[in-house]
Design a protein around this motif. Sequence first.
Motif, PDB file in Angstrom:
ATOM      1  N   HIS A 161       0.847  -0.687   0.237  1.00  0.00           N
ATOM      2  CA  HIS A 161       0.331   0.255  -0.241  1.00  0.00           C
ATOM      3  C   HIS A 161       0.921   1.378   0.321  1.00  0.00           C
ATOM      4  O   HIS A 161       1.366   1.446   0.885  1.00  0.00           O
ATOM      5  CB  HIS A 161      -0.919  -0.059   1.357  1.00  0.00           C
ATOM      6  CG  HIS A 161      -2.154   0.641   0.801  1.00  0.00           C
ATOM      7  ND1 HIS A 161      -2.735   0.997   1.564  1.00  0.00           N
ATOM      8  CD2 HIS A 161      -1.851   2.086   0.037  1.00  0.00           C
ATOM      9  CE1 HIS A 161      -4.123   1.983   1.645  1.00  0.00           C
ATOM     10  NE2 HIS A 161      -3.594   1.971   0.924  1.00  0.00           N
TER      11      HIS A 161
ATOM     12  N   HIS B 112       1.123   5.316  -2.074  1.00  0.00           N
ATOM     13  CA  HIS B 112       1.027   5.886  -2.728  1.00  0.00           C
ATOM     14  C   HIS B 112       2.082   7.257  -3.387  1.00  0.00           C
ATOM     15  O   HIS B 112       2.216   8.256  -3.115  1.00  0.00           O
ATOM     16  CB  HIS B 112      -0.049   7.055  -2.620  1.00  0.00           C
ATOM     17  CG  HIS B 112      -1.193   6.051  -1.678  1.00  0.00           C
ATOM     18  ND1 HIS B 112      -2.357   6.017  -3.408  1.00  0.00           N
ATOM     19  CD2 HIS B 112      -1.300   5.435  -0.811  1.00  0.00           C
ATOM     20  CE1 HIS B 112      -2.997   5.024  -2.186  1.00  0.00           C
ATOM     21  NE2 HIS B 112      -2.662   5.217  -1.089  1.00  0.00           N
TER      22      HIS B 112
ATOM     23  N   LYS C 228      -9.327  -1.566  -5.793  1.00  0.00           N
ATOM     24  CA  LYS C 228      -9.518  -0.175  -4.997  1.00  0.00           C
ATOM     25  C   LYS C 228     -11.036   0.630  -5.423  1.00  0.00           C
ATOM     26  O   LYS C 228     -11.082   1.421  -6.159  1.00  0.00           O
ATOM     27  CB  LYS C 228      -8.426  -0.088  -4.357  1.00  0.00           C
ATOM     28  CG  LYS C 228      -8.493   0.817  -3.337  1.00  0.00           C
ATOM     29  CD  LYS C 228      -7.048   1.528  -2.165  1.00  0.00           C
ATOM     30  CE  LYS C 228      -7.922   2.438  -1.958  1.00  0.00           C
ATOM     31  NZ  LYS C 228      -6.776   3.478  -0.972  1.00  0.00           N
TER      32      LYS C 228
ATOM     33  N   HIS D  13      -5.743  -0.596   5.825  1.00  0.00           N
ATOM     34  CA  HIS D  13      -5.791   0.766   6.316  1.00  0.00           C
ATOM     35  C   HIS D  13      -6.615   0.505   7.526  1.00  0.00           C
ATOM     36  O   HIS D  13      -7.112   1.479   7.773  1.00  0.00           O
ATOM     37  CB  HIS D  13      -5.229   2.525   6.561  1.00  0.00           C
ATOM     38  CG  HIS D  13      -6.380   2.547   4.713  1.00  0.00           C
ATOM     39  ND1 HIS D  13      -7.451   2.427   5.562  1.00  0.00           N
ATOM     40  CD2 HIS D  13      -5.848   4.038   3.656  1.00  0.00           C
ATOM     41  CE1 HIS D  13      -8.151   3.826   4.000  1.00  0.00           C
ATOM     42  NE2 HIS D  13      -7.296   3.749   3.729  1.00  0.00           N
TER      43      HIS D  13
ATOM     44  N   ASP E  71       0.455   2.715   3.624  1.00  0.00           N
ATOM     45  CA  ASP E  71       0.031   3.853   3.460  1.00  0.00           C
ATOM     46  C   ASP E  71       0.197   5.057   2.745  1.00  0.00           C
ATOM     47  O   ASP E  71       0.267   6.098   3.058  1.00  0.00           O
ATOM     48  CB  ASP E  71      -1.337   4.438   3.359  1.00  0.00           C
ATOM     49  CG  ASP E  71      -2.479   4.921   3.038  1.00  0.00           C
ATOM     50  OD1 ASP E  71      -2.767   5.363   2.337  1.00  0.00           O
ATOM     51  OD2 ASP E  71      -3.537   5.528   3.535  1.00  0.00           O
TER      52      ASP E  71
HETATM   53 ZN   LIG Z   1      -3.846   4.985   0.468  1.00  0.00          ZN
END
Ligand SMILES: [Zn+2]
Length: 466
Positions: A63, A65, A154, A243, A318
């Motif tokens: 996870h 970004h 997602k 998360h 995340d």
């Molecule tokens: Zn995320």
Amino acid sequence: MRTLITNGTVVNADGSQQADVLVDGETIAALGQGLAGSAVGANVDRTIDATGKYVIPGGIDVHTHMELPFGGTFAKDTFETGSRAAAFGGTTTILDFAVQAKGKSLREGLDAWHARAEGNCAIDYGFHMIMSDVTDESLAEMDQLVAEGVTDFKLFTAYPGVFLSDDGSIFRAMQQTARNGGLIMMHAENGMAIDVVAAQAVAAGQTDPYYHGVVRYPTFEGEATNRVIRLAEAAGVPVYIVHLSSHDALDEVRHARDRGALAFAETCPQYLFLTLDDLGNGFEGAKFVCSPPLRPAEHQVELWKGIIRDDLQIVATDHCPFDFHGQKDLGVGDFRKIPNGLPAVEDRVDLVHDGGVVAGGITKERWVEICSTSPARMFGLAGRKGVVAVGADADLVVYDPARKHTISASTHHMNVDYSCYEGRVVQGGSDVVMSRGKVIIENGQYTGARGDGRFLKRSVARDYLR
Ligand SMILES: [Zn+2]
């Protein structure tokens, strides 16, 4: 290139052993005691002494970004800087999220993310696809992406007007994965209700970052978690909650699993090691703004129980870093405008080792499982990544379980101007990091090259159901 790693303790999810590891080319060729000096271990180019160290499969962070556009700015780490920072922290695979913009195709989004990552990554990488516009066309495109190794999608019950999908859209995407073998990942918070409470808070003058943590009630996360799991049960497919932050949401996953639902979930270091209190201290709290938000401390105890009982299978980050100066400050005077996300990709393996294994809550085998092995099984990389075994990719970390270091923005490699863990001393660190047989981190230096990392075409084997 043949490399022999000698005298280490090989730690896998299913057990540990004293063993030498022979790497030939990009994969593990042999594993066993006494390879040094034997015929199998002869003619090596290099020997790495791992006495007193663990030899573990490289971390897999499912996870991240990198370069994500969010709230009028971009996450600060590029694929180049973020993947290199991951490597420093013992992570050798990242799975990042390509984004379908509203009104655009999945293909356009995926192509854009391929262009950003290709030739830039220090470690192997793959993509999940964020769906923000479920249409007949995008549903059909899902099958094509699965065939290309982008096997998970997602969707969001949060961020109305941006990423949120209504229940019908979510259900249609779930039905599609029932046919194509993919997996639905869900950001589960009730974004419509959160927006109501957030607007009321701002109207009442509660504009500091702390209120970001107050208005996103744990029960809004619990409600959405239950809802999406029920939808997945109706569609007859597994679902993976990203998360997970609260006791409320964990209860829903636990109840679902108890009744036999195929519900899975990850939590993140920030929910295990930081709390709502970190969002206080005036605008400084913006450093800790992410969604779901940091929770009151009592939730942490429950999340650790979730890890121990396997209601939580994975710890991912995340990772979505924004500078405090110049990005987070977009939200001065209104917490709703603070870009959501924290830097963490470099710290995950060490934090979970220190706070989990050293603290005595989990075994070193469970640490390897939640940071590497389960991620590989959940996301179509089983046997290839996440395990120290003959035939697997030689993504290996020689890990010193005793060495202590202090986490700080002044020494980390993530391209962001602060650390959520500034000054925290952690026990354990990666000494040597190998990606497909090539040493890329050694003596605190990066020895790899930009573009070493390759795109991972993943399978839909559903190894997590075994
Ligand atoms: Zn995320």
